[in-house]
Design a protein around this motif. Structure first.
Motif, PDB file in Angstrom:
ATOM      1  N   ASP A 316     -20.378 -18.989  -3.651  1.00 18.30           N
ATOM      2  CA  ASP A 316     -21.643 -18.810  -2.940  1.00 18.30           C
ATOM      3  C   ASP A 316     -22.536 -20.039  -3.098  1.00 18.30           C
ATOM      4  N   MET A 317     -22.591 -20.598  -4.299  1.00 20.49           N
ATOM      5  CA  MET A 317     -23.390 -21.800  -4.520  1.00 20.49           C
ATOM      6  C   MET A 317     -22.812 -22.980  -3.752  1.00 20.49           C
ATOM      7  N   VAL A 318     -21.483 -23.089  -3.736  1.00 22.11           N
ATOM      8  CA  VAL A 318     -20.840 -24.154  -2.966  1.00 22.11           C
ATOM      9  C   VAL A 318     -21.157 -23.997  -1.487  1.00 22.11           C
ATOM     10  N   ARG A 319     -21.126 -22.769  -0.989  1.00 20.60           N
ATOM     11  CA  ARG A 319     -21.443 -22.534   0.422  1.00 20.60           C
ATOM     12  C   ARG A 319     -22.896 -22.894   0.716  1.00 20.60           C
ATOM     13  N   GLY A 320     -23.805 -22.583  -0.205  1.00 23.97           N
ATOM     14  CA  GLY A 320     -25.205 -22.942  -0.009  1.00 23.97           C
ATOM     15  C   GLY A 320     -25.403 -24.436   0.080  1.00 23.97           C
ATOM     16  N   LEU A 321     -24.711 -25.192  -0.798  1.00 22.81           N
ATOM     17  CA  LEU A 321     -24.774 -26.649  -0.721  1.00 22.81           C
ATOM     18  C   LEU A 321     -24.213 -27.133   0.606  1.00 22.81           C
ATOM     19  N   GLY A 322     -23.109 -26.525   1.052  1.00 24.45           N
ATOM     20  CA  GLY A 322     -22.524 -26.912   2.328  1.00 24.45           C
ATOM     21  C   GLY A 322     -23.459 -26.669   3.496  1.00 24.45           C
ATOM     22  N   THR A 323     -24.249 -25.598   3.427  1.00 21.12           N
ATOM     23  CA  THR A 323     -25.219 -25.325   4.492  1.00 21.12           C
ATOM     24  C   THR A 323     -26.255 -26.432   4.578  1.00 21.12           C
ATOM     25  N   ILE A 324     -26.793 -26.839   3.422  1.00 23.94           N
ATOM     26  CA  ILE A 324     -27.779 -27.927   3.419  1.00 23.94           C
ATOM     27  C   ILE A 324     -27.149 -29.218   3.922  1.00 23.94           C
ATOM     28  N   LYS A 325     -25.970 -29.551   3.410  1.00 26.42           N
ATOM     29  CA  LYS A 325     -25.317 -30.795   3.817  1.00 26.42           C
ATOM     30  C   LYS A 325     -24.991 -30.796   5.306  1.00 26.42           C
ATOM     31  N   GLY A 326     -24.687 -29.635   5.861  1.00 31.78           N
ATOM     32  CA  GLY A 326     -24.393 -29.563   7.282  1.00 31.78           C
ATOM     33  C   GLY A 326     -25.555 -30.017   8.148  1.00 31.78           C
ATOM     34  N   TYR A 327     -26.766 -29.865   7.633  1.00 35.67           N
ATOM     35  CA  TYR A 327     -27.946 -30.313   8.367  1.00 35.67           C
ATOM     36  C   TYR A 327     -28.313 -31.766   8.050  1.00 35.67           C
ATOM     37  N   TYR A 328     -27.865 -32.275   6.903  1.00 34.96           N
ATOM     38  CA  TYR A 328     -28.298 -33.594   6.474  1.00 34.96           C
ATOM     39  C   TYR A 328     -27.284 -34.705   6.738  1.00 34.96           C
ATOM     40  N   ASP A 329     -25.981 -34.422   6.692  1.00 37.55           N
ATOM     41  CA  ASP A 329     -25.024 -35.520   6.834  1.00 37.55           C
ATOM     42  C   ASP A 329     -23.736 -35.037   7.473  1.00 37.55           C
ATOM     43  N   TYR A 330     -22.898 -36.025   7.825  1.00 33.71           N
ATOM     44  CA  TYR A 330     -21.595 -35.756   8.423  1.00 33.71           C
ATOM     45  C   TYR A 330     -20.465 -36.098   7.458  1.00 33.71           C
ATOM     46  N   GLY A 331     -20.755 -36.099   6.171  1.00 29.80           N
ATOM     47  CA  GLY A 331     -19.718 -36.424   5.203  1.00 29.80           C
ATOM     48  C   GLY A 331     -19.539 -37.914   5.028  1.00 29.80           C
ATOM     49  N   MET A 332     -18.733 -38.271   4.030  1.00 34.81           N
ATOM     50  CA  MET A 332     -18.498 -39.684   3.746  1.00 34.81           C
ATOM     51  C   MET A 332     -17.434 -40.262   4.685  1.00 34.81           C
ATOM     52  N   PHE A 333     -17.422 -41.575   4.773  1.00 36.79           N
ATOM     53  CA  PHE A 333     -16.470 -42.311   5.596  1.00 36.79           C
ATOM     54  C   PHE A 333     -15.055 -41.837   5.248  1.00 36.79           C
ATOM     55  N   GLN A 334     -14.294 -41.457   6.262  1.00 40.09           N
ATOM     56  CA  GLN A 334     -12.994 -40.834   6.019  1.00 40.09           C
ATOM     57  C   GLN A 334     -12.025 -41.780   5.323  1.00 40.09           C
ATOM     58  N   ALA A 335     -12.111 -43.072   5.594  1.00 39.47           N
ATOM     59  CA  ALA A 335     -11.230 -44.026   4.916  1.00 39.47           C
ATOM     60  C   ALA A 335     -11.474 -44.031   3.412  1.00 39.47           C
ATOM     61  N   ILE A 336     -12.726 -43.863   2.998  1.00 38.31           N
ATOM     62  CA  ILE A 336     -13.038 -43.773   1.565  1.00 38.31           C
ATOM     63  C   ILE A 336     -12.418 -42.515   0.973  1.00 38.31           C
ATOM     64  N   GLN A 337     -12.494 -41.410   1.707  1.00 34.19           N
ATOM     65  CA  GLN A 337     -11.904 -40.171   1.201  1.00 34.19           C
ATOM     66  C   GLN A 337     -10.392 -40.322   1.021  1.00 34.19           C
ATOM     67  N   ILE A 338      -9.735 -40.995   1.952  1.00 34.73           N
ATOM     68  CA  ILE A 338      -8.280 -41.199   1.848  1.00 34.73           C
ATOM     69  C   ILE A 338      -7.954 -42.073   0.640  1.00 34.73           C
ATOM     70  N   ALA A 339      -8.749 -43.130   0.433  1.00 32.90           N
ATOM     71  CA  ALA A 339      -8.540 -43.985  -0.745  1.00 32.90           C
ATOM     72  C   ALA A 339      -8.810 -43.210  -2.034  1.00 32.90           C
ATOM     73  N   ALA A 340      -9.781 -42.302  -2.017  1.00 33.25           N
ATOM     74  CA  ALA A 340     -10.078 -41.491  -3.205  1.00 33.25           C
ATOM     75  C   ALA A 340      -8.908 -40.575  -3.543  1.00 33.25           C
ATOM     76  N   ILE A 341      -8.203 -40.089  -2.523  1.00 38.46           N
ATOM     77  CA  ILE A 341      -7.004 -39.275  -2.772  1.00 38.46           C
ATOM     78  C   ILE A 341      -5.982 -40.084  -3.564  1.00 38.46           C
ATOM     79  N   VAL A 342      -5.766 -41.332  -3.163  1.00 36.63           N
ATOM     80  CA  VAL A 342      -4.818 -42.196  -3.872  1.00 36.63           C
ATOM     81  C   VAL A 342      -5.288 -42.438  -5.302  1.00 36.63           C
ATOM     82  N   ALA A 343      -6.586 -42.625  -5.490  1.00 31.43           N
ATOM     83  CA  ALA A 343      -7.115 -42.852  -6.834  1.00 31.43           C
ATOM     84  C   ALA A 343      -6.833 -41.653  -7.735  1.00 31.43           C
ATOM     85  N   LEU A 344      -7.086 -40.452  -7.222  1.00 34.16           N
ATOM     86  CA  LEU A 344      -6.845 -39.251  -8.013  1.00 34.16           C
ATOM     87  C   LEU A 344      -5.360 -39.032  -8.276  1.00 34.16           C
ATOM     88  N   ARG A 345      -4.533 -39.433  -7.340  1.00 28.73           N
ATOM     89  CA  ARG A 345      -3.100 -39.176  -7.411  1.00 28.73           C
ATOM     90  C   ARG A 345      -2.377 -40.188  -8.298  1.00 28.73           C
TER      91      ARG A 345
END
Length: 451
Positions: A316-345
């Motif tokens: 529920d708290m995660v969903r609440g944060l997602g509601t706020i973020k949905g009005y404020y931003d469109y998420g981070m640059f997708q290429a950064i997210q893909i590189a972050a996957i490699v970093a974690l992996r």
């Protein structure tokens, strides 16, 4: 009798001549009234000279919202301005003030960012909660490292760094009249994220974990209305205080007893020394019932400027944060997210090596300050040394003035403890971002500065 015969004839003109005169007068009166309603200028009116000067305008005032007026002046502004001026003048200032990693990310991560950013499909808007594969990797790390099972669809959301996520979580949960309990001394966003959400703050001493928990219970029992949120931060910034896993078991028990939510800022999860492993709040039984945990890739992965963070836990708290973020931003640059996957992996081994680098730097700085007679304890985790200002300066000047002395006379920048609230007065926060050679040089310059 006809209707016309009933009229009072005495009110009519006595003859045709009188009737014509009355009609003419009525026409004249109508013309005069119409003229009075005309907006056209009266050419017969006397001339009026135009003013030779414009009236002096009132100064235009920008009025901020009350939430902004509640913010104090930025405590580090004076130091940052002096640091900028000295570097502009050519001085070699050793900056131990900000926890800004100076080491680069793993080359494989940088290469993946290059490859992903070359794909035109990655340049559109992304999902504000993060792409699915990234959230799955976060869930995988939690299971491998802490034994925590998380649903990547409902219990994890990506953030533009944990600081953004924390601030927006405060907006989702708090409003006028709500109170949050925070650790003291405090990392500024823990205080002012609440204030910007129109909430109130009760700051509790973080040095002794048992005392901190007793103060949480005491506050809940004696404050009306009872606090809505408990904010915890271990390893702690700025003091580097740490806890053991049973601390979070008691936090969950208190949260369920008194009905508050929990937010754990786990920014330094990946930076620890001497075999100490910082515990995750989410590893405590029942933790997801009452709270969430924020993590970041800024520290252990050296990706501070990439702004990759996560919130995990209560759906529920995660969903609440997602509601706020949905009005404020469109998420981070997708290429950064893909590189972050490699970093974690692929780069967990490098994260452990980075902790070893910080540990060697810690030993250089702590041992050097101790040789100067400073009372300083080696931290078990984090990127900072929390050092007590030595005498006679501790008694003779403020922590801010002492920090300015080290900067202006010693070319060493540090963070005054007072920038983290009144409980930080008398201490300095010194980061471990410089290499060992530079840290030794910093100790020499401090020694020379203090005579």
């Amino acid at each position: 009798m006809s209707d016309t015969a009933s009229l009072d004839d005495s009110k009519l003109p006595g003859n045709p001549a009188e009737q014509s005169a009355a009609e003419a007068k009525a026409v004249a009166n109508e013309a005069e009234f119409a003229a009075s309603q005309d907006d056209s200028p009266n050419i017969d009116a006397p001339a009026i000279d135009a003013p030779t000067t414009d009236p002096v305008p009132e100064p235009f005032e920008v009025k901020f919202a009350s939430r902004v007026d509640r913010l104090p002046p930025y405590m580090f502004g004076r130091i940052n301005n002096s640091l900028y001026q000295k570097r502009r003048a050519g001085d070699d200032v050793i900056d131990l003030g900000m926890g800004n990693p100076s080491d680069p990310p793993d080359p494989v991560v940088i290469q993946k960012l290059h490859d992903a950013s070359s794909d035109p499909g990655n340049h559109g808007y992304s999902k504000s909660n993060g792409i699915a594969n990234l959230r799955r990797e976060v869930a995988g790390k939690y299971y491998r490292k802490y034994g925590v099972r998380l649903d990547p669809e409902t219990e994890i959301i990506s953030c533009l760094g944990s600081k953004e996520g924390f601030s927006h979580m405060c907006l989702a949960l708090m409003g006028p009249g709500d109170t949050a309990m925070i650790p003291s001394p405090y990392f500024p966003v823990h205080m002012y994220g609440v204030i910007l959400a129109s909430g109130n703050v009760v700051a509790l001493d973080v040095a002794d974990p048992d005392k901190f928990l007793r103060n949480v219970a005491y506050t809940c029992e004696n404050m009306m209305p009872s606090p809505k949120i408990l904010i915890v931060n271990y390893p702690h910034n700025p003091s580097s205080a740490v806890i053991e896993p049973d601390f979070f078991i008691e936090v969950v028990r208190l949260a369920k007893k008194y009905g508050f939510m929990v937010i754990h800022d786990f920014a330094y999860a990946d930076v620890a020394f001497d075999g100490y492993v910082p515990p995750s709040y989410l590893a405590a039984p029942g933790s997801k019932d009452v709270g969430v945990e924020f993590t970041t890739m800024s520290k252990g992965y050296n990706m501070a400027g990439w702004r990759v963070g996560f919130c995990a836990g209560n759906a529920d708290m995660v969903r609440g944060l997602g509601t706020i973020k949905g009005y404020y931003d469109y998420g981070m640059f997708q290429a950064i997210q893909i590189a972050a996957i490699v970093a974690l992996r692929e780069t967990e081994a490098n994260v452990e090596k980075q902790s070893e680098i910080y540990q060697r730097r810690r030993d250089v700085l702590v041992n050097g300050l101790r040789r100067l007679g400073w009372n300083v304890q080696p931290p078990k985790a984090g990127m900072f040394v929390w050092a007590e200002v030595p005498e006679p300066w501790r008694s003779s000047m403020s922590t801010m003035d002492f920090a300015m002395k080290l900067l202006e006379e010693g070319n060493v920048a540090v963070s005054p403890g007072s920038g983290f609230g009144a409980a930080g007065e008398g201490y300095l926060r010194m980061s471990l971002v410089e290499n060992e050679h530079r840290l030794r040089q910093a100790v020499r310059q401090i020694s020379k500065c203090l005579g």
